[in-house]
Design a protein around this motif. Structure first.
Motif, PDB file in Angstrom:
ATOM      1  N   LYS A   1      46.527  -9.326 -34.354  1.00 46.53           N
ATOM      2  CA  LYS A   1      45.968  -8.562 -33.242  1.00 46.53           C
ATOM      3  C   LYS A   1      46.297  -7.074 -33.378  1.00 46.53           C
ATOM      4  O   LYS A   1      45.478  -6.230 -33.075  1.00 46.53           O
ATOM      5  CB  LYS A   1      46.503  -9.079 -31.908  1.00 46.53           C
TER       6      LYS A   1
ATOM      7  N   ARG B   1      40.439 -10.947 -34.789  1.00 46.25           N
ATOM      8  CA  ARG B   1      40.942 -10.701 -33.430  1.00 46.25           C
ATOM      9  C   ARG B   1      41.672  -9.363 -33.324  1.00 46.25           C
ATOM     10  O   ARG B   1      42.392  -9.122 -32.368  1.00 46.25           O
ATOM     11  CB  ARG B   1      41.873 -11.834 -33.018  1.00 46.25           C
TER      12      ARG B   1
ATOM     13  N   GLN C   1      42.960  -5.928 -32.460  1.00 48.00           N
ATOM     14  CA  GLN C   1      42.852  -5.058 -31.292  1.00 48.00           C
ATOM     15  C   GLN C   1      43.246  -3.625 -31.627  1.00 48.00           C
ATOM     16  O   GLN C   1      42.762  -2.690 -30.999  1.00 48.00           O
ATOM     17  CB  GLN C   1      43.743  -5.572 -30.159  1.00 48.00           C
TER      18      GLN C   1
END
Length: 109
Positions: A30, A56, A58
């Motif tokens: 992430k 995923r 971020q």
């Protein structure tokens, strides 16, 4: 991820293509912080692979400073270090910004 040895950043006059590694999904990543990034070809290729395959993701943060182990940069003057890090930052933005998924944060310190 921390790169612990000094490498030489790509310069604009170098017309090397950035190679792609075989796809390998990293669905668990992430946030990725890469320190000691100098913008060398192999470093760019590895960071691009992480950005391309982390579904995923971020945030991807690139930091050219070798945190806690700056002994390898002692041979450069402060001005030399600043120029070196500026080129590393430029390479990170040039080669990696477009590879980070839309909606993910991309920071170059």
């Amino acid at each position: 991820m921390q790169f612990l040895r000094r490498s030489f950043p790509l310069n604009d006059f170098e017309k090397l293509s950035i190679r792609s590694l075989p796809p390998c999904r990293h669905g668990h990543l992430k946030r990725v912080l890469i320190t000691g990034f100098h913008g060398a070809r192999g470093e760019i290729e590895l960071a691009a692979h992480v950005a391309d395959n982390s579904t995923r993701l971020q945030a991807l943060v690139i930091d050219p400073v070798m945190r806690g182990v700056n002994r390898n940069m002692l041979t450069l003057t402060p001005e030399g270090r600043a120029m070196y890090w500026d080129l590393a930052r430029k390479n990170a933005k040039k080669y990696l910004a477009r590879r980070v998924a839309q909606g993910a944060r991309f920071d170059v310190l």
